[in-house]
Motif scaffolding. Structure first.
Motif, PDB file in Angstrom:
ATOM      1  N   MET A 101       0.781  -1.348   0.250  1.00  0.00           N
ATOM      2  CA  MET A 101       0.288   0.263   0.008  1.00  0.00           C
ATOM      3  C   MET A 101       0.593   1.241  -0.281  1.00  0.00           C
ATOM      4  O   MET A 101       0.215   2.060  -1.020  1.00  0.00           O
ATOM      5  CB  MET A 101      -0.757   0.109   1.238  1.00  0.00           C
ATOM      6  CG  MET A 101      -1.986   1.006   1.416  1.00  0.00           C
ATOM      7  SD  MET A 101      -3.308   1.350   2.684  1.00  0.00           S
ATOM      8  CE  MET A 101      -2.170   1.140   3.776  1.00  0.00           C
ATOM      9  N   PRO A 102       1.935   1.814   0.868  1.00  0.00           N
ATOM     10  CA  PRO A 102       2.715   2.131   0.827  1.00  0.00           C
ATOM     11  C   PRO A 102       3.349   2.993  -0.914  1.00  0.00           C
ATOM     12  O   PRO A 102       3.489   4.223  -1.492  1.00  0.00           O
ATOM     13  CB  PRO A 102       3.425   2.536   1.747  1.00  0.00           C
ATOM     14  CG  PRO A 102       3.258   1.721   2.955  1.00  0.00           C
ATOM     15  CD  PRO A 102       2.611  -0.213   2.318  1.00  0.00           C
ATOM     16  N   VAL A 103       3.770   1.884  -1.417  1.00  0.00           N
ATOM     17  CA  VAL A 103       4.640   1.393  -2.326  1.00  0.00           C
ATOM     18  C   VAL A 103       3.283   2.469  -3.593  1.00  0.00           C
ATOM     19  O   VAL A 103       3.584   3.700  -4.885  1.00  0.00           O
ATOM     20  CB  VAL A 103       5.164   1.028  -2.936  1.00  0.00           C
ATOM     21  CG1 VAL A 103       5.888   0.957  -4.225  1.00  0.00           C
ATOM     22  CG2 VAL A 103       6.550   0.339  -1.875  1.00  0.00           C
ATOM     23  N   ALA A 104       2.211   1.696  -3.507  1.00  0.00           N
ATOM     24  CA  ALA A 104       1.266   2.206  -4.824  1.00  0.00           C
ATOM     25  C   ALA A 104       0.519   4.008  -4.364  1.00  0.00           C
ATOM     26  O   ALA A 104       0.106   4.191  -5.199  1.00  0.00           O
ATOM     27  CB  ALA A 104       0.326   1.194  -4.374  1.00  0.00           C
ATOM     28  N   GLY A 105       0.270   3.782  -3.253  1.00  0.00           N
ATOM     29  CA  GLY A 105      -0.095   5.128  -2.926  1.00  0.00           C
ATOM     30  C   GLY A 105       1.067   6.347  -3.110  1.00  0.00           C
ATOM     31  O   GLY A 105       0.424   7.532  -3.998  1.00  0.00           O
ATOM     32  N   ALA A 106       2.465   5.754  -3.386  1.00  0.00           N
ATOM     33  CA  ALA A 106       2.741   6.867  -3.558  1.00  0.00           C
ATOM     34  C   ALA A 106       3.244   7.233  -4.627  1.00  0.00           C
ATOM     35  O   ALA A 106       3.593   8.192  -5.634  1.00  0.00           O
ATOM     36  CB  ALA A 106       4.485   6.977  -3.103  1.00  0.00           C
TER      37      ALA A 106
ATOM     38  N   PHE B 214       3.543   4.923   5.111  1.00  0.00           N
ATOM     39  CA  PHE B 214       3.172   5.355   4.498  1.00  0.00           C
ATOM     40  C   PHE B 214       2.901   7.004   4.352  1.00  0.00           C
ATOM     41  O   PHE B 214       2.274   7.539   3.720  1.00  0.00           O
ATOM     42  CB  PHE B 214       1.703   4.612   5.286  1.00  0.00           C
ATOM     43  CG  PHE B 214       0.357   4.874   3.820  1.00  0.00           C
ATOM     44  CD1 PHE B 214      -0.029   4.519   2.502  1.00  0.00           C
ATOM     45  CD2 PHE B 214      -0.470   6.369   4.633  1.00  0.00           C
ATOM     46  CE1 PHE B 214      -1.219   4.981   2.222  1.00  0.00           C
ATOM     47  CE2 PHE B 214      -1.689   7.216   4.013  1.00  0.00           C
ATOM     48  CZ  PHE B 214      -1.856   6.109   2.426  1.00  0.00           C
ATOM     49  N   GLY B 215       2.551   6.970   5.475  1.00  0.00           N
ATOM     50  CA  GLY B 215       2.970   8.857   6.244  1.00  0.00           C
ATOM     51  C   GLY B 215       4.091   9.185   5.488  1.00  0.00           C
ATOM     52  O   GLY B 215       4.219  10.592   4.840  1.00  0.00           O
ATOM     53  N   LEU B 216       5.177   8.581   5.328  1.00  0.00           N
ATOM     54  CA  LEU B 216       6.203   9.284   5.298  1.00  0.00           C
ATOM     55  C   LEU B 216       6.305   8.983   3.328  1.00  0.00           C
ATOM     56  O   LEU B 216       6.613  10.461   2.658  1.00  0.00           O
ATOM     57  CB  LEU B 216       7.715   8.724   4.587  1.00  0.00           C
ATOM     58  CG  LEU B 216       7.958   8.394   6.688  1.00  0.00           C
ATOM     59  CD1 LEU B 216       9.214   7.714   6.554  1.00  0.00           C
ATOM     60  CD2 LEU B 216       8.732  10.013   6.209  1.00  0.00           C
TER      61      LEU B 216
ATOM     62  N   LEU C  41       3.373  12.506   3.376  1.00  0.00           N
ATOM     63  CA  LEU C  41       4.369  14.041   3.180  1.00  0.00           C
ATOM     64  C   LEU C  41       4.056  14.930   1.710  1.00  0.00           C
ATOM     65  O   LEU C  41       4.239  15.498   1.820  1.00  0.00           O
ATOM     66  CB  LEU C  41       6.134  13.648   4.012  1.00  0.00           C
ATOM     67  CG  LEU C  41       6.689  14.443   4.277  1.00  0.00           C
ATOM     68  CD1 LEU C  41       6.508  15.124   5.256  1.00  0.00           C
ATOM     69  CD2 LEU C  41       7.740  13.616   4.084  1.00  0.00           C
ATOM     70  N   PRO C  42       4.450  13.914   1.269  1.00  0.00           N
ATOM     71  CA  PRO C  42       4.321  14.620  -0.878  1.00  0.00           C
ATOM     72  C   PRO C  42       3.100  15.374  -0.564  1.00  0.00           C
ATOM     73  O   PRO C  42       2.564  16.140  -1.013  1.00  0.00           O
ATOM     74  CB  PRO C  42       4.684  13.056  -1.339  1.00  0.00           C
ATOM     75  CG  PRO C  42       5.960  12.404  -0.728  1.00  0.00           C
ATOM     76  CD  PRO C  42       5.064  12.333   1.068  1.00  0.00           C
ATOM     77  N   ALA C  43       1.834  14.635  -0.164  1.00  0.00           N
ATOM     78  CA  ALA C  43       0.768  15.750   0.166  1.00  0.00           C
ATOM     79  C   ALA C  43       0.454  16.563  -0.013  1.00  0.00           C
ATOM     80  O   ALA C  43       0.272  17.628   0.102  1.00  0.00           O
ATOM     81  CB  ALA C  43      -0.308  14.363   0.034  1.00  0.00           C
TER      82      ALA C  43
END
Length: 409
Positions: free
Chosen positions: A141-146, A389-391, A395-397
């Motif tokens: 999920m973190p990689v896909a979200g980024a 996920f936060g990083l 954070l970019p958002a």
């Protein structure tokens, strides 16, 4: 004539386990009057190819199994792949041929073990399917979200290319890798729980040292906030509080020290003590004394059991009573033998029942561990995947939304 060692050393790449149909074919051949060695030739399985070749060269089945001492080569002859999928069948037939016991009973025990293993593996897969699917989703999920955020938001993409964004990405990837490794170890909990039931096995921890995980998280997050020097206190914490995980040690009175932890097997894999009890029952059914039956079990049993049973046989031969010779790890076996000798009950059938009970306890422990898997995944998710996920996403958002981040000269 080709040397037996050369035949036995030809190993296929990870041959699969014997199927119940193949075992039933061996059982049918034995019922028709075939010898154990001839019955093995009925099954065209890759895991039995080396065994059939060695038997065709004139080597007897008991000597072929007995040539291996505790998993190491002896006299230049490599024993049958005792740790392979065909090991339990070959050892059972070797014991039956050596002592003259009915070979059909030996195969029946192996069939029961394979059937229970297949049933348990399917049950564990079903019970842990949701937890394993959730773990795969959470890791990705973190990689896909980024990736999705960078695709739809140019400002977030520019932030990710900045020095701060690259640092956050590197830290997040470290956290994701740690979470993946931790979840993989947690997923082996059913196999470890089943192995922990066996007195001869010491299952390794199903997760990393929590102190080490906390130290890594502190070091990574500290380096992000105050610089690389923050890794030093974390290393001090790890060295002072952590340390090697404790392994199970033999209790006082055990005939031999507890063996080192072995790699986890399949959740329902054959346990060394279960197999040795089956072999001991076969040997006792043929009529030898208890000390001789233990000696044969030590010679033909699985490698993990041989040192302990060799020591037990020596103690019995020296005149020690079973309650002392078997030690605390095999206290159930000693009590069972004492009761059967006192009342004149058949000890072979009692040992088979004890082996079945131990197999059932291992299956229950594996099933319980599979049920707890979803709860145990909360810790790596909270400690590692949520910060990642936060990083990578939050954070970019936020940086793209606020638009106040200096991206460089």
């Amino acid at each position: 004539m080709t040397p037996p060692a050369a035949l036995v050393r030809r190993r296929a790449a990870r041959p699969g386990p014997l199927t119940p149909a193949q075992l039933l074919a061996v059982r049918a051949a034995l019922a028709a009057g075939a010898s154990p060695s001839a019955a093995l030739a009925v099954v065209d399985a890759p895991s039995l190819a080396a065994v059939r070749g060695a038997l065709a060269s004139g080597v007897t089945l008991p000597s072929l199994v007995r040539d291996q001492r505790d998993g190491a080569r002896a006299d230049g002859v490599d024993g049958v792949e005792v740790a392979g999928p065909a090991g339990p069948l070959v050892r059972a037939l070797a014991m039956a041929e050596l002592v003259g016991a009915p070979a059909g009973a030996a195969v029946d025990g192996v069939i029961d073990a394979v059937t229970a293993t297949t049933r348990l593996d399917g049950l564990v897969r079903v019970r842990s399917a949701q937890a394993r699917a959730s773990a795969r989703f959470l890791v990705g999920m973190p990689v896909a979200g980024a990736a999705l955020l960078a695709l739809v938001n140019p400002d977030a993409r520019r932030f990710s290319a900045s020095p701060l964004g690259l640092l956050a990405m590197a830290v997040a990837l470290v956290l994701i890798v740690l979470a993946h490794l931790w979840i993989r170890r947690l997923s082996r909990a059913p196999a470890n729980a089943a192995a922990a039931v066996d007195p001869l096995t010491a299952a390794p921890p199903s997760g990393p040292d929590p102190t080490a995980v906390v130290a890594v998280v502190v070091a990574v997050l500290g380096s992000l906030v105050v610089g690389p020097s923050a890794a030093v206190p974390a290393a001090v914490v790890r060295a002072g509080v952590g340390g090697p995980r404790r392994r199970r040690v033999a209790a006082a009175g055990d005939p031999t020290p507890a063996p080192p932890a072995r790699p986890p097997s399949a959740a329902g894999g054959t346990l060394p003590t279960v197999e040795t009890l089956e072999l001991l029952g076969l040997a006792l059914a043929a009529g030898p004394g208890l000390a001789e039956a233990c000696r044969l079990t030590a010679a033909l049993g699985p490698p993990a059991s041989r040192p302990a049973w060799r020591d037990i046989a020596g103690r019995l031969a020296a005149g020690e009573p079973p309650t002392e010779a078997f030690g605390t790890r095999f206290g159930e076996v000693a009590d069972l033998i004492a009761i059967t000798e006192r009342w004149g009950a058949p000890v072979a059938q009692a040992l088979r029942s004890l082996a079945a009970d131990l197999r059932h306890r291992a299956a229950t422990a594996a099933e319980e561990a599979a049920e707890r898997l979803a709860v145990r995944l909360v810790l790596p998710t909270t400690l590692l995947l949520v910060p990642a996920f936060g990083l990578l996403v939050v954070l970019p958002a936020m940086a793209a939304t606020l638009g106040g981040v200096r991206l460089g000269p």
